[in-house]
Enzyme design. Sequence first.
Site, short mmCIF file in Angstrom:
data_model
loop_
_atom_site.label_atom_id
_atom_site.label_comp_id
_atom_site.label_asym_id
_atom_site.label_seq_id
_atom_site.Cartn_x
_atom_site.Cartn_y
_atom_site.Cartn_z
N ALA A 182 19.14 102.96 97.02
CA ALA A 182 18.45 102.10 96.10
C ALA A 182 17.21 102.44 95.68
O ALA A 182 16.38 102.25 96.88
CB ALA A 182 18.93 100.54 96.39
N GLY A 213 21.54 103.54 101.13
CA GLY A 213 22.71 103.75 100.02
C GLY A 213 22.89 105.16 100.06
O GLY A 213 24.21 105.65 99.90
N GLU A 226 25.21 105.51 102.71
CA GLU A 226 26.46 105.05 102.30
C GLU A 226 27.46 105.71 101.41
O GLU A 226 28.76 105.89 101.32
CB GLU A 226 26.30 103.45 101.91
CG GLU A 226 25.77 102.71 102.88
CD GLU A 226 25.35 101.29 102.53
OE1 GLU A 226 25.88 100.14 103.02
OE2 GLU A 226 24.93 101.20 101.47
N GLU A 279 18.35 99.53 106.23
CA GLU A 279 18.23 98.18 105.43
C GLU A 279 17.62 97.15 106.47
O GLU A 279 16.86 96.27 105.88
CB GLU A 279 19.70 97.78 105.05
CG GLU A 279 20.21 98.43 103.79
CD GLU A 279 20.76 99.65 104.25
OE1 GLU A 279 21.50 100.38 103.20
OE2 GLU A 279 20.85 100.29 105.31
#
Length: 258
Positions: free
Chosen positions: A63, A109, A112, A132
């Site tokens: 992100a 992300g 991920e 994170e």
Amino acid sequence: MSIDVTTEGHVTVITINRPEARNALDPQHNKALGEAVAAFEADDDQYVAVLVGAGEVAFSAGADLKQLLPAYHARVRAGESPEWNFGGFTTIQRTKPMIAAINGHALAGGCEMALACDIRLASPNATIGLAETKWAIIPGGGGTVRLPRAVPLGLAMEMILTGDPIDAAEAYRVGLVNRLIDSDKLLGEAVALAKTIAERGPLAVRAARASTLEGTGRPEIEALENEFRHFIAALRTEDAEEGFTAFVEKRPPVYKGR
């Protein structure tokens, strides 16, 4: 800056083209990536996809901390529960295989998204991690679910809790990535692997993928029963008949996804 989509036969290549921001997703790129993945899934002529980031520095940093994450934070603080999906990877129910070509950093992300792919290839300069907790949040795009299924639990816990990444050599050693490939050959090798998979019976590939994922974590007898259901369904397809016929006739099969 864009999400670029190209096709080579039955293979789709999706490129996150925002190298100046380490291919991080702002709201526009997040939406465009979701649309690209959904379009691939909906296209009956496309069998396998490769996901890559532009350049050699980063696969994706996840992100955009200046745009996407603050926008979500504001909405959550306002009492909303917005969708957090990294281009649809955690919400789109994919049936087709995807390969991640990890050309550089795959963080937060980005990690991920790589984890959501079925096969991961990486360049030697890659780093992979879930950062994170360094920002006082947790992975919300499948990281705490998929990473412990991909590597030993202790390593997954260390990566998740510290937020520190591992390098490409360690990722290969623990099986998080399938192969290490020089940066200049990475995308070509990923596409070649995708083409190999695309040559197989497409319905069989999807059924085998589904059986493998659905069987993970199930009791063995349930997983075997589920596998057999997929096996019977595959046998009923026209492609299966073509596969048997081509074998007998000693010729390459011509599959039609039926």
